[in-house]
Design an enzyme around this catalytic site. Structure first.
Site, PDB file in Angstrom:
ATOM      1  N   GLU A   1      -2.783  -4.437  -3.499  1.00 17.35           N
ATOM      2  CA  GLU A   1      -3.065  -5.327  -4.613  1.00 17.35           C
ATOM      3  C   GLU A   1      -2.931  -4.606  -5.950  1.00 17.35           C
ATOM      4  O   GLU A   1      -2.441  -5.186  -6.926  1.00 17.35           O
ATOM      5  CB  GLU A   1      -4.466  -5.933  -4.470  1.00 17.35           C
ATOM      6  CG  GLU A   1      -4.650  -6.783  -3.228  1.00 17.35           C
ATOM      7  CD  GLU A   1      -5.080  -6.003  -1.987  1.00 17.35           C
ATOM      8  OE1 GLU A   1      -5.555  -6.637  -1.044  1.00 17.35           O
ATOM      9  OE2 GLU A   1      -4.948  -4.747  -1.955  1.00 17.35           O
TER      10      GLU A   1
ATOM     11  N   ASN B   1       0.843  -1.174   0.000  1.00 16.21           N
ATOM     12  CA  ASN B   1       0.000   0.000   0.000  1.00 16.21           C
ATOM     13  C   ASN B   1       0.888   1.237   0.000  1.00 16.21           C
ATOM     14  O   ASN B   1       1.783   1.366   0.822  1.00 16.21           O
ATOM     15  CB  ASN B   1      -0.914  -0.034   1.228  1.00 16.21           C
ATOM     16  CG  ASN B   1      -1.956   1.046   1.199  1.00 16.21           C
ATOM     17  OD1 ASN B   1      -1.637   2.226   1.233  1.00 16.21           O
ATOM     18  ND2 ASN B   1      -3.215   0.647   1.142  1.00 16.21           N
TER      19      ASN B   1
ATOM     20  N   HIS C   1      -3.508   1.003  -3.497  1.00 17.04           N
ATOM     21  CA  HIS C   1      -3.652  -0.094  -2.541  1.00 17.04           C
ATOM     22  C   HIS C   1      -2.633  -1.180  -2.882  1.00 17.04           C
ATOM     23  O   HIS C   1      -2.106  -1.228  -3.997  1.00 17.04           O
ATOM     24  CB  HIS C   1      -5.070  -0.654  -2.608  1.00 17.04           C
ATOM     25  CG  HIS C   1      -6.099   0.239  -1.986  1.00 17.04           C
ATOM     26  ND1 HIS C   1      -7.230  -0.253  -1.389  1.00 17.04           N
ATOM     27  CD2 HIS C   1      -6.169   1.591  -1.858  1.00 17.04           C
ATOM     28  CE1 HIS C   1      -7.959   0.746  -0.922  1.00 17.04           C
ATOM     29  NE2 HIS C   1      -7.336   1.879  -1.208  1.00 17.04           N
TER      30      HIS C   1
ATOM     31  N   ASP D   1      -9.476   5.848   4.738  1.00 15.42           N
ATOM     32  CA  ASP D   1      -9.707   5.126   3.495  1.00 15.42           C
ATOM     33  C   ASP D   1     -10.612   3.914   3.715  1.00 15.42           C
ATOM     34  O   ASP D   1     -11.775   3.934   3.417  1.00 15.42           O
ATOM     35  CB  ASP D   1      -8.359   4.703   2.914  1.00 15.42           C
ATOM     36  CG  ASP D   1      -8.487   3.898   1.640  1.00 15.42           C
ATOM     37  OD1 ASP D   1      -9.177   4.347   0.720  1.00 15.42           O
ATOM     38  OD2 ASP D   1      -7.899   2.813   1.568  1.00 15.42           O
TER      39      ASP D   1
ATOM     40  N   CYS E   1      -9.938  -3.552  -4.613  1.00 18.06           N
ATOM     41  CA  CYS E   1      -8.988  -4.621  -4.927  1.00 18.06           C
ATOM     42  C   CYS E   1      -9.689  -5.919  -5.321  1.00 18.06           C
ATOM     43  O   CYS E   1      -9.214  -6.647  -6.187  1.00 18.06           O
ATOM     44  CB  CYS E   1      -8.038  -4.808  -3.756  1.00 18.06           C
ATOM     45  SG  CYS E   1      -7.111  -3.282  -3.418  1.00 18.06           S
TER      46      CYS E   1
ATOM     47  N   CYS F   1     -10.470  -5.094  -0.246  1.00 17.29           N
ATOM     48  CA  CYS F   1     -11.604  -4.171  -0.203  1.00 17.29           C
ATOM     49  C   CYS F   1     -12.335  -4.246  -1.552  1.00 17.29           C
ATOM     50  O   CYS F   1     -11.951  -5.014  -2.444  1.00 17.29           O
ATOM     51  CB  CYS F   1     -11.101  -2.758   0.059  1.00 17.29           C
ATOM     52  SG  CYS F   1     -10.098  -2.091  -1.301  1.00 17.29           S
TER      53      CYS F   1
END
Length: 158
Positions: free
Chosen positions: A67, A54, A65, A155, A95, A92
């Site tokens: 990923e 991240n 992020h 976030d 991602c 999330c």
């Protein structure tokens, strides 16, 4: 009596290898002053194709992020369905959407206790999701959230 096999399965070894890379990335992110979330993309032969962490704080980029950074670092691929995306935290919406968009076959996560994420969404789209319930990932994220709740809530933690 030990209920664990003496020789772990090749799949478990592969998942553990990918998670070790993701954890290393998460630790790097934390050392840089960012969120401790890391990711790795690998194939079923054990090759690491990309990794990232991240970078929201470090780059001032809300899309960075772990990923997403990992997938960017892996570069273009013609096919993702046999690949494994590992993340220290359950993905999330952003991602999970990337995993769905690219047709990633398997997502392995370190933990989902601190953030339940979008497991159901990924599974509803045919992705095999494996939660390792990794004690180190759980502790790293819980400790970060306790020390930096405002950053977490900025976030993903809302």
């Amino acid at each position: 009596m030990n209920s664990q096999p003496d020789n772990p399965s090749p799949v478990k070894e592969l998942f553990d290898q990918l998670m070790a890379v993701a954890i290393s990335e998460a630790e790097q992110g934390l050392a840089e002053g960012g969120l401790p979330i890391g990711s790795a993309l690998g194939d079923r032969q054990g090759r690491i194709l990309g990794q990232g962490h991240n970078l929201r704080v470090q780059q001032g980029d809300p899309m960075a992020h772990a990923e997403i950074s990992c997938l960017r670092n892996a570069g273009r691929r013609s096919n993702y369905d046999q690949l494994i995306l590992a993340s220290t935290l359950m993905p999330c919406c952003l991602c999970a959407g990337a995993a769905i968009q690219f047709g990633i076959g398997t997502v392995v996560v370190g933990e989902s206790r601190n953030f339940s994420g979008e497991r159901g969404l990924m599974e509803s789209r045919g992705i095999c999701v494996v939660d390792l319930n990794h004690a180190g990932c759980i502790e790293m994220m819980a400790s970060f959230i306790a020390r930096h709740p405002q950053l977490w809530n900025e976030d993903i933690g809302r």
